[in-house]
Every structure is written in C-alpha cells, then in structure tokens.
Design a protein around this motif. Structure first.
Motif, PDB file in Angstrom:
ATOM      1  N   SER A  95      -6.911  -0.820  -9.931  1.00 44.85           N
ATOM      2  CA  SER A  95      -7.569   0.122  -9.036  1.00 44.85           C
ATOM      3  C   SER A  95      -6.864   1.459  -9.052  1.00 44.85           C
ATOM      4  O   SER A  95      -5.904   1.684  -9.764  1.00 44.85           O
ATOM      5  N   SER A  96      -7.343   2.343  -8.149  1.00 42.30           N
ATOM      6  CA  SER A  96      -6.785   3.689  -8.098  1.00 42.30           C
ATOM      7  C   SER A  96      -5.370   3.721  -7.547  1.00 42.30           C
ATOM      8  O   SER A  96      -4.740   4.766  -7.549  1.00 42.30           O
ATOM      9  N   ILE A  97      -4.866   2.572  -7.094  1.00 42.04           N
ATOM     10  CA  ILE A  97      -3.521   2.562  -6.540  1.00 42.04           C
ATOM     11  C   ILE A  97      -2.456   2.763  -7.621  1.00 42.04           C
ATOM     12  O   ILE A  97      -1.347   3.174  -7.364  1.00 42.04           O
ATOM     13  N   SER A 103      -2.209   1.797   3.597  1.00 42.87           N
ATOM     14  CA  SER A 103      -3.396   1.786   4.452  1.00 42.87           C
ATOM     15  C   SER A 103      -4.574   1.100   3.771  1.00 42.87           C
ATOM     16  O   SER A 103      -5.735   1.356   4.113  1.00 42.87           O
ATOM     17  N   VAL A 104      -4.294   0.239   2.804  1.00 39.76           N
ATOM     18  CA  VAL A 104      -5.300  -0.580   2.131  1.00 39.76           C
ATOM     19  C   VAL A 104      -4.759  -1.998   1.993  1.00 39.76           C
ATOM     20  O   VAL A 104      -3.555  -2.225   2.106  1.00 39.76           O
ATOM     21  N   SER A 153      -0.704   5.496  -4.257  1.00 42.20           N
ATOM     22  CA  SER A 153      -1.952   5.777  -3.553  1.00 42.20           C
ATOM     23  C   SER A 153      -2.024   4.980  -2.257  1.00 42.20           C
ATOM     24  O   SER A 153      -1.715   3.783  -2.232  1.00 42.20           O
ATOM     25  N   ASN A 154      -2.404   5.651  -1.183  1.00 40.03           N
ATOM     26  CA  ASN A 154      -2.548   5.032   0.133  1.00 40.03           C
ATOM     27  C   ASN A 154      -1.224   4.552   0.721  1.00 40.03           C
ATOM     28  O   ASN A 154      -1.217   3.797   1.696  1.00 40.03           O
ATOM     29  N   LEU A 155      -0.119   4.994   0.156  1.00 38.11           N
ATOM     30  CA  LEU A 155       1.204   4.632   0.678  1.00 38.11           C
ATOM     31  C   LEU A 155       1.504   5.500   1.899  1.00 38.11           C
ATOM     32  O   LEU A 155       1.576   6.720   1.804  1.00 38.11           O
ATOM     33  N   GLN A 156       1.668   4.874   3.059  1.00 38.07           N
ATOM     34  CA  GLN A 156       1.864   5.606   4.315  1.00 38.07           C
ATOM     35  C   GLN A 156       3.318   5.692   4.744  1.00 38.07           C
ATOM     36  O   GLN A 156       3.685   6.584   5.509  1.00 38.07           O
ATOM     37  N   ALA A 157       4.154   4.787   4.292  1.00 38.37           N
ATOM     38  CA  ALA A 157       5.587   4.832   4.587  1.00 38.37           C
ATOM     39  C   ALA A 157       6.306   3.972   3.569  1.00 38.37           C
ATOM     40  O   ALA A 157       5.802   2.914   3.181  1.00 38.37           O
ATOM     41  N   TYR A 158       7.471   4.451   3.124  1.00 35.47           N
ATOM     42  CA  TYR A 158       8.238   3.685   2.152  1.00 35.47           C
ATOM     43  C   TYR A 158       9.708   4.034   2.306  1.00 35.47           C
ATOM     44  O   TYR A 158      10.133   5.149   2.030  1.00 35.47           O
ATOM     45  N   TRP A 159      10.471   3.056   2.762  1.00 33.03           N
ATOM     46  CA  TRP A 159      11.899   3.245   2.991  1.00 33.03           C
ATOM     47  C   TRP A 159      12.677   2.442   1.956  1.00 33.03           C
ATOM     48  O   TRP A 159      12.803   1.216   2.056  1.00 33.03           O
ATOM     49  N   LYS A 160      13.225   3.130   0.955  1.00 29.95           N
ATOM     50  CA  LYS A 160      13.984   2.469  -0.109  1.00 29.95           C
ATOM     51  C   LYS A 160      15.349   1.993   0.383  1.00 29.95           C
ATOM     52  O   LYS A 160      15.931   1.078  -0.188  1.00 29.95           O
TER      53      LYS A 160
END
Length: 240
Positions: free
Chosen positions: A6-8, A175-176, A201-208
């Motif tokens: 998909s577009s992700i 958000s998907v 894509s559609n990533l709303q938060a990411y804490w490495k």
C-alpha cells in the motif's frame, strides 16, 4: 487495512537495524509524557507498536496510556501487560469499553507487541508478529478530550497509575490499521527497524528512544510530540 503493497511504503530499506538504547522503568512512579498528543488523529483507526521487556508481572502494567487532562475520561486508551503475562488493548468510546486480551509474554526477553483497529471492525492484538486475539466489532470513535499520552503509565482521576516495570523501546503510532503482513515486517524477526524508512505514511508518533542521555525523547514523525522523562526513568543499552 494497509500492508506492504500500500501507500504506507516509502521505498526505504526494510529491516535496517539501528537500535542502541531503550528506557528503563522502575514500576514505582516514573513514566514518559507528552501533554499535547491529539487523539482526534486516531479516532477512526490506529496501529500501535512497541518493544517491551517485562521486569515484573506483579501488577497490571501500562505500556501506552492516553488520557484526558481534565480527568473526565480516565483511560481513553491503554495498552498494558496483565499480571498473568497476557496483553490487553482497551479503548473507551462514548463511555463504553472495547478491548481485546490475549498473548503471553511471561518468558524472559524482548517481545514485540502491536494492536490495530478500524472503526466498525475488529481490534487485533499481535505478539512477535503473529495475531493472538480478535475482539468484537466496535463502531464508536475513540474518546477525545484534553489529550495526553504516557509511556510506562496510564492515568486515573488525574493521577498516574499502573506503572510499568522493565524496558520499553521503539514506540510507534499510525492513524491506519496495518495488516498481518505489515505487522510481521515490523517484528522483523526480532530486531527493531526504523519505520520512517518504509512505514512513514500515516505515522502520527514515533519514539525511537535513541538519545541515550537527557530528559526528553524526540518524536521522529512530523508531529513533534516530544516525550519528557518524568520521575526518573533511565536510559539502558539493553535492546532487542
């Protein structure tokens, strides 16, 4: 649901190993927090992913907790490890609880946990890339309020509770709803991957959690939801 085709996908390098640090929680009063997190971004669908190494199963322990700062809604959403080693994903919509509980992480070592949901469909819980639980269908939006998010704790009546004991690493929220293929790819045979390479894509938060020092954790999504280390969680070089 969205998968690898998909577009992700952004065409980056899937499976890159980059991890050097995690956050250690003592189970007493420490957690990570951002008080601006906007739950409206994930009201209709979400995927949440985290790596955990549980240090104690003496109590229910929150991995991710979203809440209302005005204390009107305790647990808008939380992902937790139960005292028996099972995983619970629970959300609240219009006063009603909606949850899925399954999986087992009682064995020592790191575990990848993911949960997915789309409005009007099932909630799923995945452990180490494999689906372990499906809920009943829920058609209600995730509650919204004056928002906040904690890692390693949830909120009840305006106070932190259900503190986590152990290590948490690499927490991401979309958000998907991602599908089984994508979740298996995120598990990556037991090694965290940088999701900004292939799943931005559609990533709303990411804490490495790659800082290794200091009192904040940067958000690698476009939303800049910086987490603050509260009451003394510490950096660790113990990683998956």
């Amino acid at each position: 649901m969205l998968g690898l085709g998909s577009s992700i996908s952004t065409g980056g390098v899937t499976g890159e190993v980059f991890d050097g640090y995690s956050i250690s929680f003592d189970g007493s009063d420490d957690f990570l927090e951002n008080t601006d997190f906007d739950t409206t971004l994930i009201q209709d669908a979400y995927t949440m992913s985290a790596w955990v190494k549980v240090g104690s199963l003496s109590a229910h322990s929150a991995i991710i907790g979203m809440y209302s700062l005005d204390a009107a809604d305790d647990d808008t959403y939380y992902l937790r490890v139960n005292s028996d080693g099972t995983i619970r994903s629970q959300q609240r919509g219009t006063g009603n609880k909606f949850l899925a509980t399954s999986g087992d992480i009682q064995s020592a070592g790191w575990t990848h946990i993911a949960t997915t949901w789309t409005k009007g469909d099932l909630m799923h819980v995945y452990v180490n890339g494999s689906v372990t639980s499906h809920s009943s269908t829920d058609s209600q939006d995730l509650n919204d309020g004056v928002d906040g998010i904690r890692i390693g704790s949830k909120d009840r009546g305006g106070s932190p509770t259900n503190q986590f004991t152990g290590l948490i690493n690499d927490v991401a929220i979309w958000s998907v709803e991602l599908d089984q293929t994508a979740i298996t790819a995120l598990y990556n045979s037991g090694k965290p991957m940088d999701v900004t390479n292939s799943y931005s894509s559609n990533l709303q938060a990411y804490w490495k959690m790659e800082e290794g020092t200091g009192t904040t954790v940067a958000d690698s999504s476009s939303n800049s939801y910086t987490l603050t280390l509260t009451n003394g969680p510490t950096w660790s070089t113990d990683v998956p």
